[in-house]
Design a protein around this motif. Structure first.
Motif, mmCIF file in Angstrom:
data_model
loop_
_atom_site.group_PDB
_atom_site.id
_atom_site.type_symbol
_atom_site.label_atom_id
_atom_site.label_comp_id
_atom_site.label_asym_id
_atom_site.label_seq_id
_atom_site.Cartn_x
_atom_site.Cartn_y
_atom_site.Cartn_z
ATOM 1 N N SER A 89 31.663 24.290 -62.095
ATOM 2 C CA SER A 89 32.229 23.559 -61.157
ATOM 3 C C SER A 89 31.938 22.751 -59.959
ATOM 4 N N ARG A 90 30.332 22.981 -59.798
ATOM 5 C CA ARG A 90 29.978 22.099 -58.878
ATOM 6 C C ARG A 90 28.839 21.009 -59.590
ATOM 7 N N SER A 122 36.786 24.397 -65.234
ATOM 8 C CA SER A 122 36.303 22.970 -64.994
ATOM 9 C C SER A 122 36.280 22.474 -65.942
ATOM 10 N N LYS A 125 35.525 18.115 -65.905
ATOM 11 C CA LYS A 125 34.263 18.024 -65.347
ATOM 12 C C LYS A 125 33.198 18.131 -66.639
ATOM 13 N N ASP A 166 31.911 30.706 -63.950
ATOM 14 C CA ASP A 166 31.507 29.300 -63.665
ATOM 15 C C ASP A 166 30.597 28.898 -64.507
#
Length: 359
Positions: A89-90, A122, A125, A166
């Protein structure tokens, strides 16, 4: 191409013992297990095959029950590299260095390589990240999103015996004995030629606020004759679709705000062209897909499918899922999972079946 599919039920130790009977010297393992037994299953497989790369995801399929285990083994007639992208997600782009290195190691040819991935979210992305590495090499992408996680628990995937939040795990697979083809199946069709444009969105929430300058729910309700309070419940019959060229990629509604904003599982961007879709003749569509697969592949070694949970719920409601699973198995050795979303090449989609066929 040689493959191994094993299944097991019960507690993790017994289920793993059943599932790997006859599995010797695999070059890589993909497994699917229940959330309850996921950690112990990943650890047990690592103990039994310490030098074998292994990725895993949540299981729901038509072959074993929800407390079971499915194990897929590959052997030396494929070139395979497994990996993980953390902090999806980052900063998923941080995983591209390893991904590009692995692509070079397997030397993909023409239509003989696929990247199979399972992620915790996510998706947009991740699809962008994968596309930047895969597309120029002609490598197809097929994947699924973890779903149906117990309340209060995080979605996880497994990589070499460890669980990750994640994250996205993947397997780059090159078939040295034949082709690999990827298919996308859509059982929905446009309700009319009428298109709409997303004029106001909140991409962070995957929220469609306005269509054509009006509350999204009002436009949906007016065109389909569905009351506002029934829109989300109507997702199995009339989802929305985002047009990209000549193709339509489904976006499923999962909630509605009081102002008529529709929240979705697939992100809709501002100025996207949107159609309302209706359920078509899914049995005929399924037959056409199988016929196309059989026409394309001279000998099928493995079929790996990813179905949306909404397709699963629809087919269960219609009493069709067991027939569907048997029909897919008629193509050849088949392993299917159900996910909360699907990835197909450069798109994240909903209410779709993505299928990888190995010769």
């Amino acid at each position: 191409m040689k493959t191994f599919i094993g299944t097991g039920v019960g507690q993790p130790e017994a289920a793993v013992h059943q599932a790997v009977q006859g599995l010797t010297s695999p070059s890589a393992i993909l497994f699917m297990a229940s959330y309850e037994h996921f950690k112990e299953t990943a650890s047990r497989l690592k103990e039994l095959f310490p030098d074998t790369p292994c990725i895993g995801t949540r299981l729901v399929n038509g072959q074993v029950n929800d407390s079971g285990l499915a194990v897929l083994g590959f052997f030396s007639d494929v070139k395979i590299r497994c990996g993980i992208i953390t902090e999806a997600s980052r900063c998923p782009v941080a995983g591209t260095t390893q991904l590009l290195k692995q692509i070079a190691e397997i030397s993909p040819g023409t239509d003989d390589t696929v990247c199979v991935e399972y992620c915790t979210g996510s998706e947009e992305k991740l699809v962008t990240t994968f596309t930047s590495c895969l597309e120029t090499k002609g490598i197809h992408l097929a994947g699924g999103t973890v779903f149906d996680v117990p309340d209060g628990k995080p979605p996880v995937v497994a990589y070499n015996g460890e669980l990750y939040e994640d994250a996205c795990v993947y397997a780059l697979i090159k078939n040295t004995t034949g082709k690999i083809r990827v298919y996308k199946e859509n059982i929905y069709e446009k309700t009319s030629a009428q298109s709409h444009f997303a004029t106001k969105v909140d991409v962070s929430r995957k929220a469609l606020i306005e269509l054509d300058g009006r509350p999204a729910a009002d436009v949906y309700s007016a065109e389909l004759g569905i009351p506002r309070d029934k829109i989300v419940d109507n997702v199995l019959v009339n989802p929305m679709g985002r047009a990209v060229g000549n193709q339509v990629f489904i976006s499923s509604m999962n909630g509605m705000d009081t102002d008529g904003t529709l929240t979705n599982y697939k992100r809709i961007n501002k100025n996207d062209c949107i159609y309302f879709l209706s359920l078509g003749d899914y049995k005929a569509t399924e037959q056409q897909t199988r016929q196309q697969i059989q026409q394309d592949a001279s000998h099928i070694s493995l079929v790996l499918s990813i179905d949306c949970i909404y397709r699963y719920l629809l087919y269960e409601k219609e009493g069709y899922f067991s027939t569907y699973a048997k029909d897919m198995a008629s193509l050849g050795p088949h392993l299917g999972i159900v996910g909360g979303g699907e990835q197909y090449n450069n798109q994240h989609v909903n209410q779709t079946m993505v299928c990888v066929v190995f010769e």
